[in-house]
Design an enzyme around this catalytic site. Structure first.
Site, PDB file in Angstrom:
ATOM      1  N   GLY A 239       4.449   0.609  -6.257  1.00  0.00           N
ATOM      2  CA  GLY A 239       5.101  -0.700  -6.232  1.00  0.00           C
ATOM      3  C   GLY A 239       6.601  -0.719  -6.146  1.00  0.00           C
ATOM      4  O   GLY A 239       7.196  -1.770  -5.893  1.00  0.00           O
ATOM      5  N   PRO A 275       3.318   6.153  -5.793  1.00  0.00           N
ATOM      6  CA  PRO A 275       4.278   5.527  -4.880  1.00  0.00           C
ATOM      7  C   PRO A 275       3.846   5.672  -3.423  1.00  0.00           C
ATOM      8  O   PRO A 275       3.377   6.734  -3.016  1.00  0.00           O
ATOM      9  CB  PRO A 275       5.569   6.312  -5.126  1.00  0.00           C
ATOM     10  CG  PRO A 275       5.115   7.654  -5.597  1.00  0.00           C
ATOM     11  CD  PRO A 275       3.783   7.470  -6.280  1.00  0.00           C
ATOM     12  N   CYS A 343       0.498 -12.709  23.402  1.00  0.00           N
ATOM     13  CA  CYS A 343       0.417 -14.161  23.640  1.00  0.00           C
ATOM     14  C   CYS A 343       0.242 -14.943  22.350  1.00  0.00           C
ATOM     15  O   CYS A 343      -0.805 -15.579  22.132  1.00  0.00           O
ATOM     16  CB  CYS A 343      -0.741 -14.458  24.574  1.00  0.00           C
ATOM     17  SG  CYS A 343      -0.714 -13.402  26.002  1.00  0.00           S
TER      18      CYS A 343
HETATM   19  N1  LLP Z   1      -1.639   2.038  -5.730  1.00  0.00           N
HETATM   20  C1  LLP Z   1      -2.469   1.027  -5.417  1.00  0.00           C
HETATM   21  C2  LLP Z   1      -3.718   0.871  -6.169  1.00  0.00           C
HETATM   22  C3  LLP Z   1      -2.151   0.147  -4.370  1.00  0.00           C
HETATM   23  O1  LLP Z   1      -2.978  -0.847  -4.066  1.00  0.00           O
HETATM   24  C4  LLP Z   1      -0.941   0.333  -3.640  1.00  0.00           C
HETATM   25  C5  LLP Z   1      -0.573  -0.566  -2.536  1.00  0.00           C
HETATM   26  C6  LLP Z   1      -0.118   1.417  -4.003  1.00  0.00           C
HETATM   27  C7  LLP Z   1      -0.482   2.241  -5.053  1.00  0.00           C
HETATM   28  C8  LLP Z   1       1.172   1.717  -3.287  1.00  0.00           C
HETATM   29  O2  LLP Z   1       2.083   0.693  -3.443  1.00  0.00           O
HETATM   30  P1  LLP Z   1       3.593   0.859  -2.908  1.00  0.00           P
HETATM   31  O3  LLP Z   1       4.252   1.947  -3.741  1.00  0.00           O
HETATM   32  O4  LLP Z   1       3.524   1.239  -1.486  1.00  0.00           O
HETATM   33  O5  LLP Z   1       4.193  -0.475  -3.117  1.00  0.00           O
HETATM   34  N2  LLP Z   1       0.814  -3.907   3.532  1.00  0.00           N
HETATM   35  C9  LLP Z   1       1.743  -4.404   2.537  1.00  0.00           C
HETATM   36  C10 LLP Z   1       1.712  -3.599   1.256  1.00  0.00           C
HETATM   37  C11 LLP Z   1       0.344  -3.508   0.613  1.00  0.00           C
HETATM   38  C12 LLP Z   1       0.305  -2.660  -0.623  1.00  0.00           C
HETATM   39  C13 LLP Z   1      -1.081  -2.456  -1.084  1.00  0.00           C
HETATM   40  N3  LLP Z   1      -1.243  -1.592  -2.213  1.00  0.00           N
HETATM   41  C14 LLP Z   1       3.128  -4.447   3.154  1.00  0.00           C
HETATM   42  O6  LLP Z   1       3.301  -4.135   4.329  1.00  0.00           O
HETATM   43  O7  LLP Z   1       4.076  -4.832   2.473  1.00  0.00           O
END
Ligand code: LLP
Length: 420
Positions: A239, A275, A343
């Protein structure tokens, strides 16, 4: 650290000119920097010092084998959400014992595959999933190490579509049911409860929501220990946000790690972190070519050869990505809408953006697309998936080639009554 710098007005990645790669690969293409991947990983790792932390790269952010392999070589584990991702992680050399498996709808087959591989833990999200996993494990003569993903009911203060820790979201075991479900887990033969887990959302740029959630889960662990459960692991999810507009990085990994230590280290748990975006987001650009410059009645458009099917974040989340000319040899700037050929009006990367005036054939780069870029691409409009290129100092390699049209159309089969 920015690994995409200008030298004499020309964008380079590490020690290769972006324009030289474009000449060989054709446009559009994703371009990643190995040095950036390593820099981000090491920043994260070093921030935790000697705290017992297992970094599990959330491979969903970028599943290219070369990217996962780069992290495997640095010692990373993986967070996966499907059998497909698990296979990718294993193939790229991440040991099963460093794989954590998240996701709200793990199927029987996926559970069996993961148990046979001997993964580190399942992050279980519901009671039906718990019963299902116990049944599959017992049938295979195995015991599944699990954490429960709890829903801490905390506002991550990020985009609604990537916020996951509020009670109305589909994720995690409701806060109020955790003690009860842990008691159930203790009675099941195929299950060993080892910890708790949470993930409150993505692109979080403030420490407070993390801290609030981590404090809540720490308190819960103490309660569960009083209930007699042996809790040895705490998975804090991913996150951590990244800069998208050239702003300062907030929070810094060191600040995040310091907070983690302050809030949870007294528990003596092994800490797991997942991460995704932080490790790969700023390490990639999407290089595209201007096809036409069009003067509309009210706006000027740069129509480029990349589209929403290649990078969906702007149209899906109204995401802002910096867009720059690959050649910045002069200082003039003009307002343009930057759009793709698909489109749909939603096929827009930026509106009213001040950018170096460009002509047909000029190259531009969309920045910070290393995470949730190539992985979310589709072949909509029967456009070929964009190739991916990885740079390492002076060399570069195509790490996913551009498919042919036959590759795409050949996936279809004619129904027998139509093929006569
Ligand atoms: N752990 C779990 C259980 C998750 O669902 C996610 C992301 C992460 C870790 C990694 O999160 P990060 O560190 O990347 O924030 N497609 C969206 C983001 C979706 C994230 C989904 N889960 C975008 O383009 O912003």
């Amino acid at each position: 650290m920015n690994f995409f710098e200008y030298r004499d007005g020309e964008m380079t990645v590490e020690n290769v000119k972006v324009a030289d790669i474009a000449k060989q690969v054709g446009t559009p293409f994703y371009l990643y920097s190995s040095a950036s991947l390593a820099y981000q990983y090491n920043q994260f790792k070093e921030a935790f010092g000697d705290l017992d932390v297992l970094i599990c790269y959330a491979v969903k952010a970028n599943t290219n084998q070369s990217v996962i392999k780069s992290f495997a070589e640095m010692g990373s584990g993986a967070d996966v959400v499907s059998e497909g991702e698990m296979r990718r992680a294993l193939l790229a050399g991440i040991p099963a014992k460093k794989i954590v498996y998240s996701g709200v709808a793990k199927t029987v087959d996926e559970m069996a595959f993961a148990l046979e591989q001997g993964i580190y833990q399942f992050n279980v999200e519901s009671e039906p999933e718990l019963y299902q996993l116990s049944e599959v494990a017992t049938r295979l003569g195995k015991v599944a190490d699990i954490t429960f993903r709890v829903n801490p009911d905390v506002d991550a203060k990020t985009h609604a579509k990537i916020s996951t820790g509020k009670s109305e979201n589909k994720f995690g075991v409701p806060w109020v049911n955790v003690r009860e479900i842990c008691a159930t887990a203790a009675s099941l033969s195929g299950i060993k409860l080892v910890g708790l887990d949470l993930h409150i959302g993505s692109q979080i740029t403030e420490l407070d929501p993390f801290e609030e959630a981590f404090k809540r889960i720490s308190g819960l662990i103490e309660t569960l220990r009083e209930d007699g459960h042996e809790i040895t692991r705490l998975d804090l999810g991913g996150g951590l946000g990244i800069p998208y507009q050239g702003e300062e990085l907030t929070p810094l990994p060191a600040e995040y790690a310091e907070m983690v230590k302050r809030v949870v280290s007294h528990l003596g748990c092994q800490i797991i972190i997942e991460p995704g975006r932080f490790l790969v987001g700023n390490a990639g650009i999407l290089v595209s070519k201007v096809v036409y410059v069009k003067k509309g009645q009210e706006r000027k458009f740069l129509i480029v050869d990349a589209a929403m099917n290649d990078l969906v974040r702007p149209s899906m989340y109204d995401a802002y990505h910096e867009i720059v000319s690959v050649n910045e040899s002069h200082q003039d700037r003009e307002l343009f809408d930057i759009v793709g050929p698909v489109c749909e009006t939603g096929d827009t990367f930026a509106t009213n953006r001040l950018i170096t005036p460009m002509e047909s054939g000029d190259l531009l780069a969309i920045r910070s697309v290393g995470a949730y870029g190539a992985v979310m691409a589709s072949t909509y409009n029967t456009r070929r998936l964009v190739p991916e290129v990885l740079v390492n100092d002076k060399e570069f390699a195509i790490v996913r080639p551009r498919p042919t049209y036959d590759d795409i159309i050949g996936l279809d089969q004619l129904a027998p009554w139509l093929s006569k």
